[in-house]
Design a protein around this motif. Structure first.
Motif, PDB file in Angstrom:
ATOM      1  N   MET A  76      41.637  21.583  56.404  1.00  0.00           N
ATOM      2  CA  MET A  76      40.472  23.264  56.449  1.00  0.00           C
ATOM      3  C   MET A  76      42.006  23.956  56.033  1.00  0.00           C
ATOM      4  N   THR A  77      43.367  23.678  56.142  1.00  0.00           N
ATOM      5  CA  THR A  77      44.637  24.257  55.297  1.00  0.00           C
ATOM      6  C   THR A  77      44.350  24.368  53.661  1.00  0.00           C
ATOM      7  N   ALA A  78      44.011  23.465  53.215  1.00  0.00           N
ATOM      8  CA  ALA A  78      43.504  23.899  51.354  1.00  0.00           C
ATOM      9  C   ALA A  78      42.698  24.649  50.937  1.00  0.00           C
ATOM     10  N   LYS A  79      41.185  24.078  51.914  1.00  0.00           N
ATOM     11  CA  LYS A  79      40.448  25.523  52.578  1.00  0.00           C
ATOM     12  C   LYS A  79      41.192  27.200  52.225  1.00  0.00           C
ATOM     13  N   ARG A  80      41.585  26.959  52.893  1.00  0.00           N
ATOM     14  CA  ARG A  80      42.163  28.370  52.959  1.00  0.00           C
ATOM     15  C   ARG A  80      43.671  28.924  52.010  1.00  0.00           C
ATOM     16  N   THR A  81      44.032  27.888  52.079  1.00  0.00           N
ATOM     17  CA  THR A  81      45.180  28.081  50.905  1.00  0.00           C
ATOM     18  C   THR A  81      44.343  28.272  49.288  1.00  0.00           C
ATOM     19  N   ALA A  82      43.125  27.583  49.148  1.00  0.00           N
ATOM     20  CA  ALA A  82      43.056  28.201  47.880  1.00  0.00           C
ATOM     21  C   ALA A  82      42.046  29.766  48.269  1.00  0.00           C
ATOM     22  N   ILE A  83      41.615  30.717  48.927  1.00  0.00           N
ATOM     23  CA  ILE A  83      41.400  31.439  49.542  1.00  0.00           C
ATOM     24  C   ILE A  83      41.873  32.275  49.085  1.00  0.00           C
ATOM     25  N   VAL A  84      42.722  31.875  49.779  1.00  0.00           N
ATOM     26  CA  VAL A  84      43.833  33.060  49.261  1.00  0.00           C
ATOM     27  C   VAL A  84      44.870  33.508  48.320  1.00  0.00           C
ATOM     28  N   VAL A  85      44.863  31.683  47.605  1.00  0.00           N
ATOM     29  CA  VAL A  85      45.207  32.596  45.931  1.00  0.00           C
ATOM     30  C   VAL A  85      43.859  32.545  45.183  1.00  0.00           C
ATOM     31  N   ALA A  86      42.913  32.327  45.360  1.00  0.00           N
ATOM     32  CA  ALA A  86      41.933  32.899  44.660  1.00  0.00           C
ATOM     33  C   ALA A  86      41.725  34.897  44.905  1.00  0.00           C
ATOM     34  N   VAL A  87      42.308  34.747  46.010  1.00  0.00           N
ATOM     35  CA  VAL A  87      41.929  36.402  46.808  1.00  0.00           C
ATOM     36  C   VAL A  87      43.195  37.280  45.830  1.00  0.00           C
ATOM     37  N   VAL A  88      44.071  36.296  45.618  1.00  0.00           N
ATOM     38  CA  VAL A  88      45.657  37.195  44.967  1.00  0.00           C
ATOM     39  C   VAL A  88      45.053  37.295  42.926  1.00  0.00           C
ATOM     40  N   PHE A  89      44.478  36.563  42.850  1.00  0.00           N
ATOM     41  CA  PHE A  89      44.652  36.113  41.476  1.00  0.00           C
ATOM     42  C   PHE A  89      43.601  37.488  41.102  1.00  0.00           C
ATOM     43  N   VAL A  90      42.550  37.707  41.993  1.00  0.00           N
ATOM     44  CA  VAL A  90      41.223  38.866  41.583  1.00  0.00           C
ATOM     45  C   VAL A  90      41.875  39.516  41.174  1.00  0.00           C
ATOM     46  N   ALA A  91      42.886  40.112  42.198  1.00  0.00           N
ATOM     47  CA  ALA A  91      43.954  40.997  42.440  1.00  0.00           C
ATOM     48  C   ALA A  91      44.510  41.666  41.681  1.00  0.00           C
ATOM     49  N   TYR A  92      45.520  40.283  41.336  1.00  0.00           N
ATOM     50  CA  TYR A  92      46.104  39.911  39.353  1.00  0.00           C
ATOM     51  C   TYR A  92      45.745  40.348  37.980  1.00  0.00           C
ATOM     52  N   ALA A  93      43.982  40.100  38.458  1.00  0.00           N
ATOM     53  CA  ALA A  93      42.975  40.149  37.671  1.00  0.00           C
ATOM     54  C   ALA A  93      42.674  41.194  36.866  1.00  0.00           C
ATOM     55  N   VAL A  94      42.003  42.137  38.425  1.00  0.00           N
ATOM     56  CA  VAL A  94      42.090  44.191  38.609  1.00  0.00           C
ATOM     57  C   VAL A  94      42.962  44.163  37.564  1.00  0.00           C
ATOM     58  N   LEU A  95      44.784  43.718  38.505  1.00  0.00           N
ATOM     59  CA  LEU A  95      45.637  44.614  37.810  1.00  0.00           C
ATOM     60  C   LEU A  95      45.954  44.867  36.304  1.00  0.00           C
ATOM     61  N   LEU A  96      45.756  43.450  36.001  1.00  0.00           N
ATOM     62  CA  LEU A  96      45.899  43.075  34.242  1.00  0.00           C
ATOM     63  C   LEU A  96      44.986  43.684  33.607  1.00  0.00           C
ATOM     64  N   GLY A  97      43.314  43.921  33.705  1.00  0.00           N
ATOM     65  CA  GLY A  97      42.530  44.209  33.578  1.00  0.00           C
ATOM     66  C   GLY A  97      42.904  45.501  32.938  1.00  0.00           C
ATOM     67  N   TRP A  98      43.531  46.022  34.310  1.00  0.00           N
ATOM     68  CA  TRP A  98      43.116  47.525  34.010  1.00  0.00           C
ATOM     69  C   TRP A  98      43.918  48.143  32.579  1.00  0.00           C
ATOM     70  N   ARG A  99      45.387  47.685  32.812  1.00  0.00           N
ATOM     71  CA  ARG A  99      46.671  47.799  31.991  1.00  0.00           C
ATOM     72  C   ARG A  99      45.897  47.036  30.403  1.00  0.00           C
ATOM     73  N   GLY A 100      44.860  46.590  30.231  1.00  0.00           N
ATOM     74  CA  GLY A 100      44.771  46.163  28.966  1.00  0.00           C
ATOM     75  C   GLY A 100      44.083  47.262  28.662  1.00  0.00           C
ATOM     76  N   ALA A 101      42.269  47.218  29.567  1.00  0.00           N
ATOM     77  CA  ALA A 101      42.028  48.785  28.958  1.00  0.00           C
ATOM     78  C   ALA A 101      42.647  49.861  28.703  1.00  0.00           C
ATOM     79  N   LEU A 102      43.843  50.471  29.613  1.00  0.00           N
ATOM     80  CA  LEU A 102      44.632  51.327  29.366  1.00  0.00           C
ATOM     81  C   LEU A 102      45.503  51.089  27.582  1.00  0.00           C
ATOM     82  N   LEU A 103      45.591  49.776  27.287  1.00  0.00           N
ATOM     83  CA  LEU A 103      46.636  49.476  25.952  1.00  0.00           C
ATOM     84  C   LEU A 103      45.583  49.896  25.118  1.00  0.00           C
ATOM     85  N   ILE A 104      44.285  48.970  25.305  1.00  0.00           N
ATOM     86  CA  ILE A 104      43.456  49.944  23.947  1.00  0.00           C
ATOM     87  C   ILE A 104      42.391  51.301  24.194  1.00  0.00           C
ATOM     88  N   GLY A 105      43.024  51.919  25.347  1.00  0.00           N
ATOM     89  CA  GLY A 105      43.070  53.092  25.562  1.00  0.00           C
ATOM     90  C   GLY A 105      43.366  54.295  24.622  1.00  0.00           C
TER      91      GLY A 105
END
Length: 147
Positions: A1-30
């Motif tokens: 079960m620990t591996a599953k929790r770790t995967a979920i945490v990594v996925a959530v952190v990645f989503v936050a990272y992707a949103v922030l990075l995507g926002w910066r990319g949109a600002l650069l394009i703008g």
């Protein structure tokens, strides 16, 4: 079960990272500056590639878990009875001996996903993660072909 929790945490952190990075990319394009636009597009490509890779890993884990449950229900999971060092790691000589048995099974029945699953666990016990994942991919593909 620990591996599953770790995967979920990594996925959530990645989503936050992707949103922030995507926002910066949109600002650069703008900005309208050609160099910034190209950089913004490149910045947007990073989270897309990352999302694909995270999705693939989560799919691999889900498929592996499905096969493990099916094999366990049939009583075909290999028993984890290999001797361990004081550190908790599996004794390499015992893992190598166990591996020989599972490799012979896979060679005798290459179309059976169950032997590939067991071979994957033997590779993992022997410390060869690359071959363990390749064997598990073969088990997943063979399972998909099984009626």
């Amino acid at each position: 079960m620990t591996a599953k929790r770790t995967a979920i945490v990594v996925a959530v952190v990645f989503v936050a990272y992707a949103v922030l990075l995507g926002w910066r990319g949109a600002l650069l394009i703008g900005t309208g500056d050609p160099v910034a636009i190209v950089l913004g597009i490149a910045v947007l490509a990073i989270p897309l590639l990352g999302a694909y890779l995270v999705w693939r890993e989560l799919q691999f884990g889900r498929q592996t878990e499905t096969l493990a449950r099916e094999l366990e229900a049939a009583g075909g999971l290999p028993v984890d009875d290999l001797p361990r060092r004081p550190s908790g790691r599996i004794d390499r000589a015992a893992a190598d001996e166990s591996f020989t048995k599972y490799k012979a099974e896979a060679e005798a029945a290459p179309e059976d996903w169950r032997v590939w699953f067991r071979l994957s666990t033997a590779y993992d016990a022997a410390g060869d993660r690359k071959r363990a994942r390749a064997s598990m991919r073969t088990a997943i593909a063979q399972h998909a072909r099984t009626p």
